[in-house]
Design an enzyme around this catalytic site. Structure first.
Site, PDB file in Angstrom:
ATOM      1  N   ASN A   1       0.845  -1.193   0.000  1.00 56.84           N
ATOM      2  CA  ASN A   1       0.000   0.000   0.000  1.00 56.84           C
ATOM      3  C   ASN A   1       0.879   1.241   0.000  1.00 56.84           C
ATOM      4  OD1 ASN A   1      -2.712  -1.066   0.118  1.00 56.84           O
ATOM      5  ND2 ASN A   1      -2.203  -1.796   2.164  1.00 56.84           N
TER       6      ASN A   1
ATOM      7  N   CYS B   1      -5.077  -7.657  -4.371  1.00 57.46           N
ATOM      8  CA  CYS B   1      -5.326  -6.366  -5.011  1.00 57.46           C
ATOM      9  C   CYS B   1      -5.901  -6.661  -6.392  1.00 57.46           C
ATOM     10  CB  CYS B   1      -4.028  -5.564  -5.103  1.00 57.46           C
ATOM     11  SG  CYS B   1      -4.281  -3.910  -5.760  1.00 57.46           S
ATOM     12  N   GLY B   2      -7.228  -6.620  -6.483  1.00 60.61           N
ATOM     13  CA  GLY B   2      -7.900  -7.077  -7.704  1.00 60.61           C
ATOM     14  C   GLY B   2      -7.604  -6.223  -8.927  1.00 60.61           C
TER      15      GLY B   2
ATOM     16  N   ASN C   1      -7.719 -10.220   1.628  1.00 60.26           N
ATOM     17  CA  ASN C   1      -7.479  -9.016   2.426  1.00 60.26           C
ATOM     18  C   ASN C   1      -8.802  -8.663   3.097  1.00 60.26           C
ATOM     19  OD1 ASN C   1      -8.865  -8.258   0.131  1.00 60.26           O
ATOM     20  ND2 ASN C   1      -7.701  -6.384  -0.191  1.00 60.26           N
TER      21      ASN C   1
ATOM     22  N   ASN D   1     -10.149  -2.728   5.171  1.00 55.97           N
ATOM     23  CA  ASN D   1     -10.628  -1.850   4.100  1.00 55.97           C
ATOM     24  C   ASN D   1     -12.101  -1.592   4.362  1.00 55.97           C
ATOM     25  OD1 ASN D   1      -8.271  -1.874   2.014  1.00 55.97           O
ATOM     26  ND2 ASN D   1      -8.551  -4.028   2.560  1.00 55.97           N
TER      27      ASN D   1
ATOM     28  N   CYS E   1     -11.785  -0.074  -5.938  1.00 54.61           N
ATOM     29  CA  CYS E   1     -11.072  -1.115  -5.190  1.00 54.61           C
ATOM     30  C   CYS E   1     -11.663  -2.457  -5.629  1.00 54.61           C
ATOM     31  CB  CYS E   1     -11.245  -0.907  -3.684  1.00 54.61           C
ATOM     32  SG  CYS E   1     -10.407  -2.166  -2.707  1.00 54.61           S
TER      33      CYS E   1
ATOM     34  N   THR F   1     -10.984  -5.730  -4.854  1.00 50.20           N
ATOM     35  CA  THR F   1     -11.365  -6.725  -3.840  1.00 50.20           C
ATOM     36  C   THR F   1     -12.570  -6.231  -3.046  1.00 50.20           C
ATOM     37  OG1 THR F   1      -9.608  -5.775  -2.462  1.00 50.20           O
ATOM     38  CG2 THR F   1      -9.137  -7.892  -3.543  1.00 50.20           C
TER      39      THR F   1
HETATM   40  N1  LIG Z   1      -7.023  -1.616  -4.468  1.00 51.93           N
HETATM   41  C1  LIG Z   1      -6.969  -3.054  -4.249  1.00 51.93           C
HETATM   42  C2  LIG Z   1      -7.180  -3.436  -2.831  1.00 51.93           C
HETATM   43  C3  LIG Z   1      -5.994  -3.191  -2.051  1.00 51.93           C
HETATM   44  C4  LIG Z   1      -6.335  -3.470  -0.649  1.00 51.93           C
HETATM   45  C5  LIG Z   1      -5.309  -2.902   0.277  1.00 51.93           C
HETATM   46  N2  LIG Z   1      -5.647  -1.523   0.605  1.00 51.93           N
HETATM   47  C6  LIG Z   1      -5.261  -3.728   1.529  1.00 51.93           C
HETATM   48  O1  LIG Z   1      -4.534  -3.334   2.424  1.00 51.93           O
HETATM   49  O2  LIG Z   1      -5.938  -4.767   1.575  1.00 51.93           O
HETATM   50  C7  LIG Z   1      -7.936  -3.808  -5.117  1.00 51.93           C
HETATM   51  O3  LIG Z   1      -8.187  -3.373  -6.230  1.00 51.93           O
HETATM   52  O4  LIG Z   1      -8.397  -4.882  -4.677  1.00 51.93           O
END
Ligand SMILES: N[C@H](CCC[C@H](N)C(=O)O)C(=O)O
EC number: 5.1.1.7
Length: 282
Positions: free
Chosen positions: A73, A82-83, A168, A201, A227, A229
């Site tokens: 991060n 991190c999808g 996560n 999150n 985001c 995920t």
């Molecule tokens: N942006 C990411 C998620 C990152 C999650 C991160 N912030 C964590 O600490 O789990 C997504 O597209 O899934």
């Protein structure tokens, strides 16, 4: 060539790609030819006051004779999934190999990706739903109504969130109108709630005509444009509390993601756009 800033010395000579997936932005660093990410390098790359700035810093490394993604991060903390970045890594690898589908590693297991027209789809695996898988700091018989700080729920008029892990941790609050919620105010309070030993999150989701409007305060980052995920977690959560079926469009500030939770395999697939902004070598 300009001097490599001290925090990036361990990345000297590494190719990098500045990309986004539905507005969630990344610096992807190819570590397969050498180089090592450090927490200081990740923080430097994540710092929007510096020459880069992004939500997550992604490494592509060789693990067990195949590429694997590593995730930091912007605050330098590591993440398990991190999808949107997985979709960007898939785009890079498919272009490299002129492939339409491939698999690669990640901290939470093997990811299977494929092109779907203009979109890239990634199978993000099965959601984890038990208290110790999210994880939570106390044993609970259910994770549909998490007992976060009651003062926060009362002050912001929220009902308890649903807990889901996609590798996560996610807490998803269902509200009447996600756009009207002061997420920047209560997001950090929930992120650091004692119920989440690894932080969390925090998302707000509202349902409009079968689609999910989603906004997310990301652990270790803050508000992001999307985001992936969290989009997976919000569909899983909505289905668990019988608000939606097993697939939906998720509308984030930065773009649309398409999520499907397969009934037979239990696996969640997400699809959406990726964009390349800039590439270079440190
Ligand atoms: N942006 C990411 C998620 C990152 C999650 C991160 N912030 C964590 O600490 O789990 C997504 O597209 O899934």
């Amino acid at each position: 060539m300009t001097e490599t800033p001290a925090p990036l010395e361990s990345l000297e000579g590494c190719p990098f790609f500045v990309m986004d997936g539905a507005g969630n932005d990344f610096v992807v660093v190819d570590l397969r030819g050498g180089g090592a990410m450090t927490e200081a390098a990740a923080r430097h790359l994540g710092d929007r006051r510096g020459p880069f700035g992004c939500d997550q810093i992604i490494g592509i490394a060789n693990r067990d004779d195949r590429p694997a993604m590593l995730i930091w991060n912007a605050d330098g903390s590591e993440a398990g999934a991190c999808g949107n970045a997985a979709r960007c890594v898939a785009e890079l690898l498919m272009t490299e190999r002129s492939a339409e589908a491939l698999s690669f590693g990640s901290p939470s297991g093997t990811l299977d990706a494929r092109r779907m027209g203009e979109r890239i789809a990634v199978d993000m695996g099965r959601p984890r739903l038990r208290w110790d898988e999210i994880p939570l700091s106390q044993e609970l018989p259910q994770t549909l109504q998490l007992p976060v700080d009651g003062g926060v729920l009362e002050r912001y008029g929220l009902t308890p969130p649903v807990g889901v892990s996609m590798g996560n941790p996610h807490a998803v609050f269902f509200v009447a109108n996600a756009e009207a919620e002061p997420l920047a105010s209560f997001g950090p309070l929930i992120e650091h709630d004692a119920l989440f030993p690894d932080r969390v999150n925090c998302s707000v989701a509202s349902i409009h005509g079968g689609a999910i409007r989603l906004r997310t305060w990301e652990r270790g980052v803050g508000l992001t444009m999307a985001c992936g995920t969290a989009a997976c977690a919000s569909l899983v959560a909505a289905h668990r509390i019988e608000l939606l079926g097993r697939s939906a469009k998720v509308v984030a500030d930065g773009g649309e993601l398409f999520i499907a939770w397969d009934e037979e395999t239990g696996r969640v697939e997400m699809a959406g756009p990726t964009r390349m902004h800039r590439r270079g070598v440190f």
